[in-house]
Structures are given as C-alpha cells and as structure tokens.
Design an enzyme around this catalytic site. Structure first.
Site, mmCIF file in Angstrom:
data_model
loop_
_atom_site.group_PDB
_atom_site.id
_atom_site.type_symbol
_atom_site.label_atom_id
_atom_site.label_comp_id
_atom_site.label_asym_id
_atom_site.label_seq_id
_atom_site.Cartn_x
_atom_site.Cartn_y
_atom_site.Cartn_z
ATOM 1 N N SER A 138 58.802 -4.143 4.160
ATOM 2 C CA SER A 138 58.348 -3.956 5.596
ATOM 3 C C SER A 138 57.984 -5.270 6.347
ATOM 4 C CB SER A 138 57.168 -2.886 5.425
ATOM 5 O OG SER A 138 56.684 -2.548 6.684
ATOM 6 N N HIS A 148 59.798 5.074 3.971
ATOM 7 C CA HIS A 148 59.243 3.603 3.991
ATOM 8 C C HIS A 148 58.393 3.230 2.880
ATOM 9 C CE1 HIS A 148 58.610 -0.021 6.838
ATOM 10 N NE2 HIS A 148 57.275 0.123 6.385
#
Ligand SMILES: *[C@@H]1O[C@H](CO)[C@@H](O)[C@H](O)[C@H]1NC(C)=O
Ligand SMILES: *[C@@H]1O[C@H](CO)[C@@H](O)[C@H](O)[C@H]1NC(C)=O
Ligand SMILES: *[C@@H]1O[C@H](CO)[C@@H](O)[C@H](O)[C@H]1NC(C)=O
Length: 395
Positions: free
Chosen positions: A167, A370
């Site tokens: 991320s 994610h």
C-alpha cells in the site's frame, strides 16, 4: 425518552460483548499493552531478530528489524499507512517476513516515522512538540527511506537491495524515485503489493473517508490533535477496547475493515481478528491523512497542498505533481480485483506512467483485497510463491 432507551440498550449490548471478552488472553494482553512485538513474534517461530535504530537526516529515530539470511541482495519490507513492521509477521510462520527468511533471504523490515516503533526523535518530543507531526508520506519517501536504505546497504556492503512494499509502503518509493532520483540505482526491484498512488477510483467507504477528511481535519485541529490513530490516542483506545474482542468481529470486520478495504472473511477470520486489532492502527500524522485525501480529491499524485502557503513552499500557487517518469527503478505491480483502495484501474494508470514496470499481476484470488497481502490466512499459498519467483527472476 426513546433515545435514552435505545442508548441504554446499546450500552448493555456493548457491555455484554465486553464482559465476554475479559476471559480472552489476546484481548487482556492487548488492553494491558502486553501485545507481542516484532522480535517476540519472530522468536516464537524460531527466528532471531536484530534491532537497529536508524536516524534520518532530520533526526527522527526509526526502528529497523533484521532477520539475517545467506542470500545476497537484501530484501527490505515497508508497511502501509498507520501500520508498522508487525504487519509482515503477525501471521507467524506463514507471514511474508518468515516466508522470505525460510527461503534464505536476508530480510530487513522498516518503520516510518510516527508509528509505534518510530515515535522518537533526537530532540523533539512527540507528546509535546507539534513539529514532530509535521510530515506526510512525502517525508517517508524523502527522509525515512534514504536513511533506511543507506543503513542496510552500509551494513551488508551491497550496492542494491530489493524491496517489497504494501500500500503506502509503495507510495513512498515513488516519492523517493521522483525526488531523489539517485536512489533509483540503489533499488534493484520494487515489488509493489496493493500499490497506492492514484486514488481516482476509490470505492464506497474509502471514497467517503477521503471526502470527509477536510471535516475531520477541522475537528482534529480544534482538538489540538496532530497524531492520527496512534496507540495511545483516545480513538485508537476505544477502537481496541471494542473491536479487539472476537465477539465484535461482525460489527468491526464487516462494519469497518471490509467496507474500507474489500471483504474477504475467509482470509481474515474471526479467530485472528483480535490479533490484527492489537497491532493496527498504530499511528501517523493528521497531515499524512490529509495529504492522502488531497490525492483522492484532486485525482492527481501531488505534493502536499498548503493552499495559500504554496507560493512560499513551492514558488507556485499549486503543489507540484510527483514526476513518475523519474522513477526508473524496476517495479512489479500486484493488484487485486476486490481492492477498494488500490483499484485495478488506478494501478493500471500507475503502470502507464512508470517507465520501468517489469511485471503487472492481478492476483488470482477472487476476493483479494487491500489487506490480504499482509494479513490473509492463505496468501502464503496463492501469493507468496509468485513473490519469491519474481524476486528470483530479477535478482
Ligand atoms: C520487544 O520485546 C523484547 C522483550 O520484552 C524487548 O527486549 C525488545 O526491546 C522489544 N523490542 C521493541 C522494538 O520494542
Ligand atoms: C506453521 O506451523 C504450524 C504449526 O507448527 C504447522 O502446522 C504449519 O505447517 C506451518 N506452516 C508452514 C507454512 O510452515
Ligand atoms: C519562481 O517562479 C517564477 C515564475 O515561474 C520564476 O521566474 C522564479 O525564478 C522562481 N523563483 C525561484 C526562487 O525559483
């Protein structure tokens, strides 16, 4: 009157949930702050960790963990936003740090300023000096990464390292490559898991969060709070006290984590959920949260927008865009179909802007979102073999 009754019912539900929690070890340890740290978790699965303090050019002190291995070309792991090194080891012997160590790699796990392992500075006190919190991912890329990379290269005597980011742990490499191009030479390869850069297509709740950030910023400013979701902040303490309990899984996993990141209950099961909550969130600055929301709202990968102060800072009324054409390091992008933050469309846009993308993979797992890359129960089966293969290919 009816409000009071609803409130009392809610209160009794919460206290009912919490009273059932107090028997649970993970929960008790978490509230008593006896959560295992990186070194202790590694120790439990048989790996000895070396701990180092890295000092940045602007005097922040960052903890760096090292699991020594024989293979040359060290591998550096960098966590995402409000996260820390623990993210790469919470799953114990099936986590990424241990998987790499088991494969013989020399593994280094970094921390960026502001989290639980990097809430230190040579002369600023994070509890008293607001300047401590005057940073965003820009400073992670511009100061933290160069200090960490140079430390690892100096220790190992190597000229280049490979890196794996999760991320925002990738955003910071993009900032590094764009603002300090000489560092492109020092990064042999960046494996970018769920990479965050453009946030043009944020989904659902993630989009809502970005757009509500200006209001939240005002609230934080009025409250005089510069630290965002740090371990000892009121919000984090309340979050831990409630969501750290297995019985809160329905409310917290389905109500908070899944809507933001993408839902994958098989990969983040209720038994493991309290462990995640003990390690996450672990702090960043309000400014960092605002910077990310600016990217989402302006749909451009921009430097921090100081508004009327831009002219002083940048000699321009608008903040400059990061020049991705200067990020010449090799990049392997890994994206997920169910990722609500780093959407496939945004990762494809990133691919089109970077000059040296060597791999673009859409993880072959339907609900891959994610957070699965770091916390997923089965990623050691369906994702880590690919990571090891890419690492070997570009060694
Ligand atoms: C982790 O815990 C061990 C044992 O309590 C301690 O010696 C070590 O300093 C801790 N490391 C960090 C980075 O907090
Ligand atoms: C991790 O440890 C457990 C328990 O010792 C074992 O059953 C499992 O096979 C191990 N997994 C890996 C990937 O080594
Ligand atoms: C600021 O920008 C103006 C107009 O683009 C330029 O002429 C000037 O040289 C810049 N000043 C500095 C200090 O860079």
């Amino acid at each position: 009157m009816t409000y009071e009754i609803v409130f009392l019912i809610l209160l009794s539900m919460i206290s009912d949930i919490l009273s059932q929690c107090s028997n649970n070890d993970v929960y008790r340890n978490m509230l008593e702050k006896k959560t295992l740290n990186f070194t202790q978790i590694a120790g439990r699965v048989g790996y000895a960790v070396e701990e180092y303090d890295v000092i940045t050019q602007d005097s922040y002190i960052l903890k760096l963990f090292h699991i020594p291995g024989d293979k040359t070309k060290p591998v550096l792991l960098m966590h995402g936003i409000i996260d820390c090194a623990d993210t790469f080891i919470v799953r114990g012997n099936t986590s990424l740090a241990v998987t790499l160590a088991r494969a013989g790699y020399d593994v280094w796990i970094g921390n960026t300023r502001g989290n639980r392992y990097a809430r230190r500075h040579v002369y600023l006190n994070p509890d008293e000096d607001v300047e401590f919190w005057d940073f965003s991912f820009h400073e992670h890329g511009f100061y933290d990464l160069p200090a960490i990379i140079d430390f690892v290269l100096d220790r190992t005597g190597e000229k280049r390292l490979s890196a794996i980011g999760h991320s925002q742990g990738n955003t910071i490499f993009l900032v590094l490559g764009a603002t300090r191009p000489e560092y492109n030479e020092k990064v042999n390869l960046l494996i970018a898991l769920s990479p965050m850069c453009f946030l043009n297509n944020l989904q659902n709740v993630a989009s809502l969060m970005v757009h509500s950030m200006p209001v939240l910023e005002q609230i934080y400013t009025i409250a005089g709070q510069e630290e965002f979701l740090g371990d000892d902040t009121i919000v984090s303490r309340m979050f831990r006290a409630f969501c750290g309990c297995k019985r809160s899984y329905g409310v917290c996993a389905y109500g908070i984590f899944f809507p933001i990141a993408g839902s994958d209950p098989d990969e983040m099961e209720s038994d493991f959920f309290p462990t995640i909550v003990a390690h996450y969130p672990t702090g960043t600055s309000k400014k960092n949260a605002v910077h990310i929301s600016q990217i989402g709202m302006k749909k451009k990968f921009l430097s921090y927008d100081y508004e009327f102060r831009n002219v002083d800072v940048y000699n321009s009324s608008t903040p400059p865009e990061y020049d991705l054409s200067k990020v010449t390091m090799k990049v392997a992008l890994f994206a997920g179909k169910n990722d609500q933050i780093s959407t496939i469309r945004d990762v494809k846009l990133l691919r089109s802007r970077l000059p040296n993308v060597v791999e673009f993979k859409i993880v072959d797992h339907k609900r891959f979102n994610h957070i699965d890359a770091v916390w997923g129960r089965n990623v050691h089966k369906y994702l880590f073999p690919d990571i090891l293969e890419v690492l070997e290919t570009y060694r």
